[in-house]
Design a protein around this motif. Structure first.
Motif, mmCIF file in Angstrom:
data_model
loop_
_atom_site.group_PDB
_atom_site.id
_atom_site.type_symbol
_atom_site.label_atom_id
_atom_site.label_comp_id
_atom_site.label_asym_id
_atom_site.label_seq_id
_atom_site.Cartn_x
_atom_site.Cartn_y
_atom_site.Cartn_z
ATOM 1 N N GLU A 150 0.867 -1.175 0.000
ATOM 2 C CA GLU A 150 0.000 0.000 0.000
ATOM 3 C C GLU A 150 0.907 1.230 0.000
ATOM 4 N N LEU A 151 0.889 1.996 -1.087
ATOM 5 C CA LEU A 151 1.799 3.115 -1.240
ATOM 6 C C LEU A 151 1.252 4.361 -0.557
ATOM 7 N N ALA A 152 2.139 5.113 0.087
ATOM 8 C CA ALA A 152 1.728 6.332 0.776
ATOM 9 C C ALA A 152 1.353 7.428 -0.207
ATOM 10 N N SER A 153 2.011 7.461 -1.367
ATOM 11 C CA SER A 153 1.744 8.491 -2.375
ATOM 12 C C SER A 153 2.310 8.016 -3.707
ATOM 13 N N ALA A 154 2.160 8.872 -4.725
ATOM 14 C CA ALA A 154 2.708 8.564 -6.042
ATOM 15 C C ALA A 154 4.176 8.935 -6.161
ATOM 16 N N ASP A 155 4.754 9.475 -5.105
ATOM 17 C CA ASP A 155 6.157 9.902 -5.104
ATOM 18 C C ASP A 155 7.039 8.715 -4.738
ATOM 19 N N PRO A 156 7.957 8.294 -5.620
ATOM 20 C CA PRO A 156 8.809 7.137 -5.296
ATOM 21 C C PRO A 156 9.689 7.356 -4.072
ATOM 22 N N ASP A 157 9.958 8.619 -3.739
ATOM 23 C CA ASP A 157 10.777 8.888 -2.561
ATOM 24 C C ASP A 157 10.040 8.589 -1.262
ATOM 25 N N ASP A 158 8.720 8.360 -1.353
ATOM 26 C CA ASP A 158 7.945 8.014 -0.165
ATOM 27 C C ASP A 158 7.898 6.511 0.087
ATOM 28 N N LEU A 159 8.533 5.732 -0.768
ATOM 29 C CA LEU A 159 8.626 4.298 -0.511
ATOM 30 C C LEU A 159 9.395 4.054 0.781
ATOM 31 N N ALA A 211 11.059 -0.572 -0.941
ATOM 32 C CA ALA A 211 12.081 -0.428 -1.980
ATOM 33 C C ALA A 211 12.836 -1.739 -2.183
ATOM 34 N N ARG A 212 13.123 -2.447 -1.101
ATOM 35 C CA ARG A 212 13.828 -3.723 -1.219
ATOM 36 C C ARG A 212 12.955 -4.766 -1.903
ATOM 37 N N TRP A 213 11.682 -4.808 -1.518
ATOM 38 C CA TRP A 213 10.782 -5.779 -2.141
ATOM 39 C C TRP A 213 10.635 -5.521 -3.635
ATOM 40 N N LEU A 214 10.537 -4.245 -4.012
ATOM 41 C CA LEU A 214 10.447 -3.924 -5.434
ATOM 42 C C LEU A 214 11.695 -4.388 -6.177
ATOM 43 N N GLY A 215 12.829 -4.232 -5.544
ATOM 44 C CA GLY A 215 14.078 -4.637 -6.172
ATOM 45 C C GLY A 215 14.247 -6.142 -6.281
ATOM 46 N N VAL A 272 7.385 5.074 -9.866
ATOM 47 C CA VAL A 272 7.471 4.056 -8.816
ATOM 48 C C VAL A 272 7.858 2.705 -9.415
ATOM 49 N N LEU A 273 7.229 2.377 -10.546
ATOM 50 C CA LEU A 273 7.459 1.067 -11.151
ATOM 51 C C LEU A 273 8.900 0.873 -11.608
ATOM 52 N N VAL A 274 9.580 1.950 -11.998
ATOM 53 C CA VAL A 274 10.965 1.801 -12.465
ATOM 54 C C VAL A 274 11.913 1.447 -11.329
#
Length: 258
Positions: free
Chosen positions: A193-202, A207-211, A226-228
């Motif tokens: 569940e993302l806090a916002s559309a800003d990737p810096d808010d991950l 961030a680790r799970w996405l990686g 975010v997806l990148v």
């Protein structure tokens, strides 16, 4: 590459530091953290490196000339043209060290990169390093041939491997890998569940799970920025591809091998 990055063992080595104030204090803390002994005596014996942190330009240039004439390697703070070496921005996961340098072009850029990378590297990276070191003999017994051993370690440390370097680990994780070195990977599904559309808010964990994810299922409103942050080779799907819909909002559902 116009500089060669090296890691110096400065424990109990003498470092000459000329200057006072904020710049000098910062350098003092850095070198003492590495175990060095700081002196301001130019005539002291056994000096390994010299640091000039004088604010006056003329005094700094004169000091640099004197010290270089003695054959010392000199770091002139905030004067990259006078430097024989520069000190990088450092990510410390003792005993793992990651240094980021710009050849003196921009300390601010090096700092920004360090802060960004800090978000990706788990606190337990040093624990993993120590565990691997302590298990060298056992690893050699399991894989006596060098080529097979390197391949096994690489696979374990790869994304989604049992010792993935971007995941937090404990000594027990290495033990589990050594107990079943040829075990099959299994899959795990995680909803983010993302806090916002800003990737810096991950968060760091997100961030680790996405990686690590092999597959990404994203709702239409999740931005590309975010997806990148996911692996380039991770498969992407729209969230509607998944039979069971999650909660509303900015949602990512990822599948990863563990």
């Amino acid at each position: 590459m116009n500089q060669l990055p090296i890691l110096l063992n400065l424990k109990d080595r003498r470092i000459l530091l000329l200057g006072n104030g904020e710049m000098a204090d910062a350098k003092r803390r850095l070198y003492e953290r590495a175990g060095a002994v700081i002196t301001d005596d130019e005539h002291a014996s056994g000096i390994a490196l010299a640091v000039v942190a004088l604010e006056n330009d003329d005094e700094a240039m004169a000091a640099v000339e004197r010290l270089k004439a003695r054959g010392l390697l000199v770091n002139a703070v905030d004067r990259s043209a006078l430097c024989d070496y520069t000190t990088p921005a450092i990510i410390d996961r003792d005993p793992v060290l990651i240094a980021i340098g710009t050849g003196g072009a921009s300390a601010g850029l090096a700092k920004a990169l360090r802060q960004r990378l800090e978000q990706l590297l788990p606190a337990g990276l040093g624990v993993l390093s120590v565990a691997l070191y302590q298990s060298r003999e056992r690893i050699q017994q399991i894989w006596p041939e060098g080529a097979a051993r390197r391949k096994a370690i690489d696979a374990a440390l790869d994304p989604n491997g049992p010792l993935d370097v971007l995941a937090d680990h404990k000594m027990e994780d290495l033990e589990a890998w050594l107990e079943q070195p040829h075990g099959q990977a299994r899959s795990q599904v995680i909803d983010l569940e993302l806090a916002s559309a800003d990737p810096d808010d991950l968060t760091l964990r997100q961030a680790r799970w996405l990686g690590q994810a092999d597959q990404i299922f994203a709702s239409d409103d999740v931005p590309e920025a975010v997806l990148v942050r996911a692996r380039a080779d991770a498969e992407r799907f729209t969230l509607s591809f998944w039979d069971e819909q999650p909660t509303t909002g900015l949602t990512l559902r990822i599948r990863m091998k563990i």
